[in-house]
Scaffold this motif. Structure first.
Motif, short mmCIF file in Angstrom:
data_model
loop_
_atom_site.label_atom_id
_atom_site.label_comp_id
_atom_site.label_asym_id
_atom_site.label_seq_id
_atom_site.Cartn_x
_atom_site.Cartn_y
_atom_site.Cartn_z
N GLN A 295 0.84 -1.19 0.00
CA GLN A 295 0.00 0.00 0.00
C GLN A 295 0.88 1.25 0.00
N ALA A 296 0.36 2.32 -0.56
CA ALA A 296 1.00 3.63 -0.44
C ALA A 296 0.33 4.40 0.69
N VAL A 297 1.06 5.31 1.29
CA VAL A 297 0.50 6.19 2.31
C VAL A 297 0.85 7.63 1.92
N GLY A 298 0.13 8.57 2.49
CA GLY A 298 0.39 9.97 2.18
C GLY A 298 -0.83 10.62 1.56
N LYS A 299 -0.60 11.72 0.84
CA LYS A 299 -1.69 12.47 0.24
C LYS A 299 -1.23 13.08 -1.07
N VAL A 300 -2.04 12.88 -2.11
CA VAL A 300 -1.77 13.45 -3.43
C VAL A 300 -3.06 14.03 -3.99
N LEU A 301 -3.05 15.30 -4.34
CA LEU A 301 -4.19 15.97 -4.96
C LEU A 301 -5.48 15.76 -4.17
N GLY A 302 -5.39 15.91 -2.87
CA GLY A 302 -6.57 15.83 -2.03
C GLY A 302 -6.99 14.43 -1.65
N THR A 303 -6.33 13.41 -2.17
CA THR A 303 -6.66 12.03 -1.83
C THR A 303 -5.70 11.51 -0.78
N SER A 304 -6.25 11.10 0.36
CA SER A 304 -5.43 10.53 1.43
C SER A 304 -5.36 9.02 1.28
N LEU A 305 -4.18 8.49 1.44
CA LEU A 305 -3.94 7.05 1.33
C LEU A 305 -3.51 6.54 2.70
N ALA A 306 -4.22 5.54 3.20
CA ALA A 306 -3.92 5.07 4.55
C ALA A 306 -4.41 3.64 4.73
N ALA A 307 -3.51 2.69 4.60
CA ALA A 307 -3.79 1.29 4.90
C ALA A 307 -2.45 0.58 5.05
N PRO A 308 -2.35 -0.38 5.95
CA PRO A 308 -1.06 -1.02 6.16
C PRO A 308 -0.77 -2.11 5.13
N SER A 309 0.47 -2.17 4.69
CA SER A 309 0.94 -3.26 3.85
C SER A 309 1.09 -4.52 4.71
N SER A 310 1.14 -5.68 4.05
CA SER A 310 1.27 -6.92 4.81
C SER A 310 1.90 -8.01 3.97
N LEU A 311 2.49 -8.97 4.67
CA LEU A 311 2.99 -10.22 4.09
C LEU A 311 2.24 -11.35 4.78
N LEU A 312 1.59 -12.20 3.99
CA LEU A 312 0.77 -13.27 4.55
C LEU A 312 1.22 -14.63 4.03
N GLU A 313 0.99 -15.65 4.83
CA GLU A 313 1.28 -17.03 4.43
C GLU A 313 0.06 -17.90 4.72
N ARG A 314 -0.27 -18.74 3.76
CA ARG A 314 -1.27 -19.78 4.01
C ARG A 314 -0.51 -21.07 4.30
N THR A 315 -0.66 -21.57 5.51
CA THR A 315 0.11 -22.74 5.94
C THR A 315 -0.46 -24.01 5.31
N PRO A 316 0.28 -25.12 5.35
CA PRO A 316 -0.23 -26.37 4.78
C PRO A 316 -1.57 -26.80 5.36
N SER A 317 -1.86 -26.40 6.59
CA SER A 317 -3.15 -26.76 7.20
C SER A 317 -4.29 -25.87 6.72
N GLY A 318 -3.96 -24.80 5.98
CA GLY A 318 -4.98 -23.87 5.52
C GLY A 318 -5.14 -22.65 6.39
N ALA A 319 -4.45 -22.62 7.52
CA ALA A 319 -4.50 -21.43 8.38
C ALA A 319 -3.70 -20.30 7.74
N VAL A 320 -4.04 -19.07 8.08
CA VAL A 320 -3.35 -17.91 7.53
C VAL A 320 -2.53 -17.25 8.63
N ARG A 321 -1.26 -17.02 8.31
CA ARG A 321 -0.34 -16.43 9.27
C ARG A 321 0.16 -15.10 8.74
N VAL A 322 0.17 -14.09 9.60
CA VAL A 322 0.73 -12.78 9.23
C VAL A 322 2.23 -12.84 9.44
#
Length: 342
Positions: A295-322
């Protein structure tokens, strides 16, 4: 070159953007090479100083959108909307805009401007990220920009618009600096991208790339979502499930979230969804092992950008790990994880 390894390094680049980043090709390149240097500093190395593992770095959606304004930043700085800035550029580049209209006959002024500026936008984006991939020995998913189709291969800095239909387009570069894929966004966000006069890409054009670390696919923003935001989108395509069925191991997900987005209930959302929602979507897939969401953060031409980037893994069991998540949706960051080959 990299040494033999069973691991890979994943990077989600979260730049803090401003209009000044787009003043010229040189300022844009300098800004993103600084971020690439941060990626490089985090890489594991062998005794000879060579990177120990292959690496993938993903930049956010629309990182190249404001390249339309190169050479005109002082004139558009006071504008509070993308529309107003595009109109200002149309006036300043009237001759090129007229040539685009006379050649392609697009129905809107926006598409005239997109076509008129396409060669400059493409070259700046291409040269910046091709050199980053080559100089830092990275696989790079270079966010996205607003571009028509080109009569030329994407693996060249030269660009010749093939019509004026414009797409939210992402390029992927290999460590030798070649552009090995161009991805067009299929699902356009209602009331946001449709008003930009963009055209949707075709789901059948989405592909997965064979890389040294598995099969890589790219989905831009909303395309990674399993379901539409609203009940008024019968044309929505669940692209992640489609690429999952094609055997995708790693999903590169350049995204962009306005802090003021709302769904049809009036509640805030981030496009295309992250956090628990994003994890639930990954858990429903069958083949994908990792997701790199930038994700990008900051502000350009009146548009604010705000959300966190992430790295995720789906484990062999199907669970999701951050594996990693940005600590703040307002601050620049580079996320890093070393993971087993999928």
């Amino acid at each position: 070159m990299t040494t033999a390894t069973d691991d890979i390094e994943l990077f989600a680049v979260q730049p803090r953007v401003s209009l000044e980043d787009y003043a010229s090709a040189a300022t844009f390149a300098t800004r993103h090479r600084e971020l690439a240097a941060r990626v490089d500093a985090l890489r594991a190395r062998d005794a000879s100083g060579q990177p120990r593992h292959p690496a993938l770095a993903v930049w956010p959606e629309a990182i190249g959108a404001a390249l339309l304004f190169q050479g005109h930043v002082p004139a558009v700085r006071a504008k509070t909307s993308f529309e107003g800035a595009v109109k200002r550029v149309a006036i300043a580049e009237a001759l090129d805009v007229w040539r685009a209209w006379s050649t392609h006959h697009p129905p809107t002024l926006r598409e005239c401007v997109y076509a008129a500026r396409a060669a400059l936008v493409h070259r700046t984006l291409w040269e910046t990220f091709s050199s980053i991939a080559r100089d830092f020995n990275l696989w790079v998913v270079a966010g996205s920009a607003l571009l028509p189709a080109s009569r030329r291969s994407p693996d060249t800095p030269d660009f010749e618009p093939h019509g004026a239909r414009t797409y939210n387009t992402s390029y992927t570069f290999s460590p030798d600096g070649r552009c090995v894929a161009a991805t067009r966004k299929v699902n356009l966000v209602p009331t946001q991208e449709d008003v930009l006069h963009l055209s949707p890409g075709r789901p059948e054009d989405l592909t997965v790339l064979q890389t040294p670390f598995g099969r890589l696919g790219t989905l831009i923003g909303y395309d990674a979502r399993a379901r539409p935001h609203t009940r008024e989108e019968p044309w929505f395509v669940p692209c992640a499930q489609y690429l999952d069925a094609l055997g995708m191991d790693i999903l590169a997900h350049p995204s962009s979230a306005s802090a003021f987005d709302r769904d049809d209930t009036g509640k805030p959302h981030h496009e295309p969804g992250h956090g628990a929602d994003h994890q639930a979507q990954l858990g429903a897939l069958k083949r994908v092992r990792y997701v790199v969401s930038s994700q990008a953060v900051g502000k350009v031409l009146g548009t604010s950008l705000a959300a966190p980037s992430s790295l995720l893994e789906r484990t062999p069991s199907g669970a999701v790990r951050v594996l990693a998540q940005a600590s703040s949706p307002q601050d620049e960051d580079v996320l890093h994880a070393t993971v087993p080959h999928p």
